[in-house]
Scaffold this active site. Structure first.
Site, mmCIF file in Angstrom:
data_model
loop_
_atom_site.group_PDB
_atom_site.id
_atom_site.type_symbol
_atom_site.label_atom_id
_atom_site.label_comp_id
_atom_site.label_asym_id
_atom_site.label_seq_id
_atom_site.Cartn_x
_atom_site.Cartn_y
_atom_site.Cartn_z
ATOM 1 N N THR A 52 7.836 46.722 38.294
ATOM 2 C CA THR A 52 6.958 47.741 38.891
ATOM 3 C C THR A 52 5.954 48.158 37.823
ATOM 4 O OG1 THR A 52 8.253 49.637 38.161
ATOM 5 C CG2 THR A 52 8.892 48.655 40.262
ATOM 6 N N ASP A 53 4.991 48.996 38.181
ATOM 7 C CA ASP A 53 4.008 49.457 37.201
ATOM 8 C C ASP A 53 4.687 50.209 36.055
ATOM 9 O OD1 ASP A 53 2.004 48.311 38.599
ATOM 10 O OD2 ASP A 53 1.436 50.138 39.690
ATOM 11 N N CYS A 54 5.667 51.029 36.406
ATOM 12 C CA CYS A 54 6.325 51.821 35.363
ATOM 13 C C CYS A 54 7.466 51.061 34.679
ATOM 14 C CB CYS A 54 6.801 53.156 35.922
ATOM 15 S SG CYS A 54 7.681 53.018 37.478
ATOM 16 N N TYR A 55 8.021 50.063 35.380
ATOM 17 C CA TYR A 55 9.084 49.236 34.797
ATOM 18 C C TYR A 55 8.673 47.764 34.906
ATOM 19 C CZ TYR A 55 12.144 53.340 34.994
ATOM 20 O OH TYR A 55 12.707 54.555 34.823
ATOM 21 N N PRO A 56 7.790 47.295 34.013
ATOM 22 C CA PRO A 56 7.204 45.958 34.184
ATOM 23 C C PRO A 56 8.171 44.797 33.922
ATOM 24 C CG PRO A 56 6.410 46.983 32.163
ATOM 25 C CD PRO A 56 7.192 48.022 32.885
#
Lengths: 135, 390
Positions: free
Chosen positions: B128-132
């Site tokens: 995800t954007d916060c957990y790439p």
């Protein structure tokens, strides 16, 4: 007179052969079946104790091998990993000959080697895998 | 003459408290009478060490750089739950390894962690954007983790069944291998030492009680799953079959491999022996009466596991003293018995807890909330419906 225990494995097509008859009649040996699981058409196993004079003893074993039976020396002891054992006692529940018992007073595990027929029931039952057969 | 929790804790603090194990208390009550024993003793310790399948640990791994929201998680090839926050997981003891099956389960991972061994943590994520990060493969030890604690939804079952098998084939169960035609009987309770059998109506054991869990000081978190206070009881008020249960919580980092052991039941699955000990204050003669009960006074119901149904036939009741003798009689037949719960370890736990209390390392905590009491609830079955119920 030598006396030894053997672990015999029968291939499916040999399971119905009367091998103890031949050991007695042809080789003058005293076979004593301690445990057996033999069914026609299936691989069979037998724990066999054989007693007899040295010469016929070796000949008898050779006869078994010639018949396609795998002959291995049987276990002569069980080994308990005391660090792994938690003294739950589940092995005593499956030990039909009563070789493994629990002390009602102390909860200790007791082993009577003379009663053991090395059936491996305890090996399979032990939830800690703390029991192994030794040869 | 009644004592209060405060008085008992004050005596523990001043080193005057008289503490005994439930077995020792039974002997004292038989020798000196219940009244004298109740007056003399302040705390009775209990213990049990049996397989408790509904157990597991909450773990927090800390964040990698770049960070990952762990979705599919395995530890030493054993799947852990990926439906919590980014680096939190729950690992249950019965989860089998993807490569070794039931020979190495969640229980074994937990034992390895307690023993200080490094375990292999692998996880995947969509990113995800916060957990790439989408993948991680690393090794961790218990010391590396931020939090690691047991949360066991059901421990310390109050009594259990005696398992037998009247069918004509060998069956493998969570109560061990049962031989055909009543070939053996297995049982799983610490009997007179068992925590909830000593306080059968949950007067002193409740939410917030400080207890011994796997060698650590922990707490009763809630009623355990399938808590059934409505179970049939004998003349002493003691259940004759599985009844109350505890959900417990404790720090995994303070646990000891002496009091927690992974297990594999052949043909059934992985599980874990969990050591649980509960101190019970001797508040009055009423509780002293159940604390004084011995294995000869407590019974369990013999159940035929050869019938694979929810309701299995009962074949009578036997005492724990009979079970411990190695042989019981069922339907006129002598049947050899074997335990699953370690009485030697149960005694160790009760003794250890006694030492903690006498050395003032452990005070008693009065429950913040009582467990559901007899008469309040039973256990509901799961019925199978073919359509949504209204």
């Amino acid at each position: 007179m030598p006396r030894k225990r053997f672990d015999l494995t029968f291939p499916p097509n040999q399971a119905t052969k009367p091998i103890t008859y031949h050991l007695v009649k042809d080789y003058d040996l005293t076979p004593n079946i301690l445990r057996a699981q033999i069914q026609p058409g299936q691989e069979g196993r037998m724990l066999l104790e054989i007693t007899g004079p040295k010469e016929s003893f070796d000949a008898g074993v050779a006869f078994l091998e010639q018949e396609g039976i795998t002959v291995q020396p049987a276990a002569t002891d069980i080994k308990l990993d005391e660090d792994a054992c938690v003294l739950c006692g589940l092995c005593t529940a499956v030990c039909r000959p009563g070789a493994l018992t629990m002390s009602a007073e102390t909860g200790a595990l007791l082993f009577d080697k003379d009663k053991c027929v090395y059936c491996e029931a305890c090996v399979v039952a032990c939830p800690r895998r703390a029991i192994t057969l030794s040869f | 003459m009644a004592k209060t929790w405060e008085e008992i804790n004050a005596r523990i603090a001043s080193g005057e408290a008289v503490v005994m194990t439930a077995e020792e208390f039974g002997v004292l009550a038989a020798d000196e009478g219940l009244k004298a024993a109740a007056k003399k003793v302040d705390v009775v310790t209990t213990g049990t060490f049996g397989p408790m399948c509904s157990s597991g640990v909450v773990l927090n791994f800390g964040h990698s750089d770049p960070p990952i929201r762990m979705g599919e998680i395995t530890i030493n090839d054993v799947e852990a739950y990926g439906g919590l926050a980014a680096v939190d997981t729950y690992l249950g003891v019965t989860q089998p390894s993807r490569t070794k099956g039931i020979e190495y389960g969640g229980a074994h991972v937990i034992e390895d962690l307690i023993r200080g061994k490094a375990v292999r943590l692998r996880a995947q994520s969509a990113g995800t954007d916060c957990y790439p990060r989408t993948e991680i493969d690393t090794w961790v030890t218990l010391d590396d983790l931020n939090q690691a604690y047991f949360f066991n939804p059901r421990n310390a079952y109050q009594n259990y069944a005696v398992a037998v098998n009247t069918s004509d084939r060998v069956i493998h169960t969570y109560l061990g291998t049962l031989l055909p035609h009543l070939g053996n009987a297995t049982y799983c309770s610490a009997g007179a030492l068992s925590p909830l059998l000593n306080d059968p109506t949950y007067r002193t054991i409740g939410v917030g009680s400080r207890i011994f869990v796997a060698g650590a000081a922990g707490y009763v978190a809630w009623e355990g799953t399938q808590h059934n206070p409505n179970q049939t009881r004998d003349e002493n008020g003691v259940p004759v079959a599985p009844a109350g249960t505890l959900a417990v919580i404790a720090d995994l980092k303070a646990a000891s491999s002496e009091f927690y052991s992974a297990a594999t039941f052949t043909g059934y699955g992985a599980s874990a022996f969990v050591g649980i000990g509960v101190p019970i204050p001797v508040l009055d003669e009423e509780i002293a009466a159940t604390l004084a009960l011995t294995d000869a006074d407590i019974t369990a119901t013999v159940i035929d596991y050869g019938v694979a149904r929810r309701s299995r036939p009962a074949l009578g009741r036997v005492t724990y003293a009979q079970l411990r003798s190695g042989e019981i009689e069922i339907e006129g037949k002598k049947v050899q018995t074997g335990p699953i719960s370690s009485i030697a370890k149960a005694r160790r736990i009760a003794a250890e807890l006694k030492t903690w209390i006498t050395e003032h390392k452990f005070e008693l905590v009065q429950p913040l909330q009582l467990l559901p009491q007899p008469g309040s609830q039973g256990v509901k079955p799961l019925d199978i419906h073919t359509e949504e119920a209204n």
